[in-house]
Design a protein around this motif. Sequence first.
Motif, short mmCIF file in Angstrom:
data_model
loop_
_atom_site.label_atom_id
_atom_site.label_comp_id
_atom_site.label_asym_id
_atom_site.label_seq_id
_atom_site.Cartn_x
_atom_site.Cartn_y
_atom_site.Cartn_z
N PHE A 1 0.83 -1.19 0.00
CA PHE A 1 0.00 0.00 0.00
C PHE A 1 0.87 1.26 0.00
O PHE A 1 0.64 2.22 -0.71
CB PHE A 1 -0.93 0.01 1.21
N GLN B 1 1.15 8.53 -3.04
CA GLN B 1 0.33 9.64 -3.52
C GLN B 1 -1.10 9.15 -3.71
O GLN B 1 -1.31 8.03 -4.16
CB GLN B 1 0.86 10.14 -4.88
N PRO B 2 -2.06 9.97 -3.37
CA PRO B 2 -3.44 9.55 -3.58
C PRO B 2 -3.77 9.45 -5.07
O PRO B 2 -3.19 10.14 -5.89
CB PRO B 2 -4.26 10.66 -2.92
N TYR B 3 -4.71 8.56 -5.39
CA TYR B 3 -5.16 8.43 -6.78
C TYR B 3 -6.23 9.46 -7.06
O TYR B 3 -7.28 9.44 -6.43
CB TYR B 3 -5.77 7.06 -7.00
N HIS C 1 -11.26 11.48 -5.76
CA HIS C 1 -10.21 10.68 -5.13
C HIS C 1 -10.70 9.25 -5.01
O HIS C 1 -11.77 8.99 -4.47
CB HIS C 1 -9.90 11.25 -3.74
N THR D 1 -8.55 4.34 -1.12
CA THR D 1 -7.92 3.02 -1.00
C THR D 1 -7.59 2.72 0.45
O THR D 1 -6.66 2.01 0.75
CB THR D 1 -6.62 2.95 -1.83
N ILE E 1 -7.17 5.19 2.98
CA ILE E 1 -6.77 6.36 3.75
C ILE E 1 -7.44 7.60 3.17
O ILE E 1 -7.49 7.78 1.95
CB ILE E 1 -5.24 6.56 3.70
N ASP E 2 -7.92 8.43 4.07
CA ASP E 2 -8.59 9.65 3.63
C ASP E 2 -7.57 10.68 3.13
O ASP E 2 -6.40 10.63 3.49
CB ASP E 2 -9.34 10.30 4.80
N LEU E 3 -8.07 11.61 2.35
CA LEU E 3 -7.24 12.77 1.98
C LEU E 3 -7.10 13.68 3.19
O LEU E 3 -7.96 13.70 4.06
CB LEU E 3 -7.92 13.57 0.86
#
Lengths: 511, 366
Positions: free
Chosen positions: A421, A428-430, A448, A451, A453-455
């Motif tokens: 992960f 980096q967030p998708y 977003h 996956t 984890i929150d932003l």
Amino acid sequence: MSLAHKRPELDRYAREIQQIAANAGLDFFETRFEVVDFDTMQQIAAYGGFPQRYPHWRFGMEYEKLRKQHVYGLGKIYELVINNDPCYAYLVADNMETDQKLVMAHVFAHCDFFKNNYWFSKTNRKMMDEMANHATRIRRHVDRYGFETVEKFIDVCYTLDNLIDPYSPFMQRKSRPEGEQIKATEERQVEKDVVKYQAKPYMERWINPPAQQRQQRKELLTEREKRRRLFPDSPMRDVLLFMLEHAPLEDWEADVLAIIREEAYYFAPQGQTKIMNEGWATFWHSRLMTTKILNDDEIITYADHHSGTVHMPPGQINPYKIGVELFRDIEDRWNKGRFGKEYEECSSMEEARKWDKKLNLGREKIFEVRRIHNDVTFIDEFLTPEFVERFKMYHYRYDPSTRRMVVVNRDFNKIKQQLLFMLTNHMQPYIYVVDGNYANRGELYLAHKHTGIDLDIKYCVETLKNVQRIWRRPVHMQAVINDEMVLFSFDGEQSQQQKVHGDLPKPAHQV
Amino acid sequence: MALKIEKDHQRFRQIVKGKIRDDLRKFLTRGELLGREGQKTISIPIRGIELPHFRYGDNNDGGVGAGDGKAGDPVDSQDGGKGAAGTDPGRHILEVEVSLDELAEILGDQLKLPRIQPKGKHTITSEKDRYSGIRSTGPNSLRHFKRTFRAAMRRQLMSGLYDPDKPIIIPMRTDMRFRSWKTVKKPQSNAVICYMMDVSGSMGDEQKELVRLEAFWIDTWLRKNYEGIDSRYIVHDVRAAEVDRQTFFRIREDGGTKISSAFHVCRQILESNYSPSEWNVYIFHFSDGDNSSESDSRECCKIMQEHLLPYINLFGYCQVASAYGSGNFINVIHEYMDKHENVITSRVNTKDDIYDSLKTFFGKGK
């Protein structure tokens, strides 16, 4: 001045080590060493390894950080090498000779990695020149539009430089047929999709009534028409490209954005292969140094410095350490034949422990691994329960009651999952463009893909403002926060945050 | 190698200063600065310079480590080890070093403080040695290696002794170059700051903290404006005494208050050490405004008016709020000394008032 003139003895080492590395099977671009003083090294490091970058204060900030790190004894830069053909690498003038040799051996392995690893295959190998070109282009814009205007715009672009799709250079896209052609193909396609029962010609009118056929054709065409108006036609991860193509940018702004994007793509593989690349370089410097390069009186110094490189403090993952140990593990397993169905099905621990088929496939295997994998596939494929146990790896997590990170467990699957992960998308967030014409108002709708984890909300709100500065129309970001779907919006003046509910218009796509 | 990072670095420093400027009001209240007093530079954390990115929040699922420990044991994460420059974005707050001089500059800019016009005729001059030239004789410790080398190389090239295949440069006596200095005389204006503080029972820790902060910034600003600064410190309850800086900021006393005692000591110090024609004199008095008697208050005014106010640049009276006492002294000053324009008073009830207080004291450029 060349190395040979400046430091003949270093030049001699470089040649020797180059030969040794080549004999060991490493295959690299021509590698040029530059000797620089310590401060220059920090400056180059602040510029990401390049002697020329466009003017921007964040390089100055990076420089200040590096200097401070050094002053406080938190770290010293030993090696720096650029993925370029020829490769450029820097040596700090007053380092000890043993260190210089170590760095050289390390550098040749990096160069081999750059040249042969698949994920680097699409990078620009003339980046040294390209960076200088970028610098010139930006300076030209500065001359024309003013320093602060350009700087401010670079700030905006830079906050979005992780919105790229590192996989996109590898995708083959079919170019889209245009206008009439689309129509023709679509009509053919529709003709295929219209349900038609087999019938003798004289029964045709009754089995497939023409009116029904016409109706069906019409429906299918409108359906297709609707889909064709989707914009973009599927969720798009290269947000920067989307903006570059569709945002109302001035020419110079588009140029700046394109530069930032190009540099982001250039650096992306380094983020994707951190563990492998450092592991590979460490693997080879330690092997070459201890078997071929070192003099007897250098061994202690070498061992001291090498152990510093691979030291892994509790609670941290040192890519050098994990990487080098995995390569060694792979080599050992393939030498002994500890892989494949037969070995995995061996139920006797004793037998498995003694398992050695003397296949000697190790070397071949590690070269193959360095060619085709990136960190994600590397860990996925080669991290074994035995390895996790041998290196006492654990999974840790934030404990709200003690407000510290605590060890949770040593479960192999959990550790692997966590590692993967962390490596996927380089932490980096998708983020996708899901609608470039939201609610038919020309607004930009990003999403977003959650996956686990929150932003970070604060950063999300701030960054969204920068997206708006480029898009100029209102922009939105949909994200799951505390298990709720939330829509952040910024219209140029006000930030807004609301739960996504049924009354909101739906974006073109969902991710 | 064509590095131009100085420019980027300067630009970064400029942005940092802008940031400090924006947050100055908050910044003035930061007590931890005082711990670094006496140093030429202080490092201060800067928030919000780094550019935002979309990124994960902190509610993440932890990570992977290695080492001993069983479930539930805390993970120690100390930094250490060495390696390549990190490529991961840091989550630490950036700390930058700023010199006190720069801070004062920002302070002056932001509070729109006029530059102080020192009085006096610049009678005192200071001498300073500046290395500004090159000559061919001198002590070895001042040898200018580069110039020497260049001179030797030039001579060898001209006389045909230079062999590019064996580039050895041997300097001769005549090639030697040395740095030389000139003594520069500079007019200098000096200032003395006399800080007085009421340390009677009614002045608690909170009040003293305010005084310390206020005094720190007064000091910083005045030091920016004068070459040489003398600071004197007087504390008083019913009696007054001169103390050193350390004591001044740390002392705990008790008892009643007689402000005139401090004014007497102040007068003595000034009269015997600092001739008004040569020195710019600043007097600051910090108190909660609770004096023992009306007659003593009048005595204070008398000393000020007759012996001090005619000669000094500024008498700043700073009254801090206290739970005890009348806080009347500020009224006394207003009543008797309002007509003197070098008397300025301000009230500091909380740290937030320091900003305005400084502006009040120095807004006239005295």
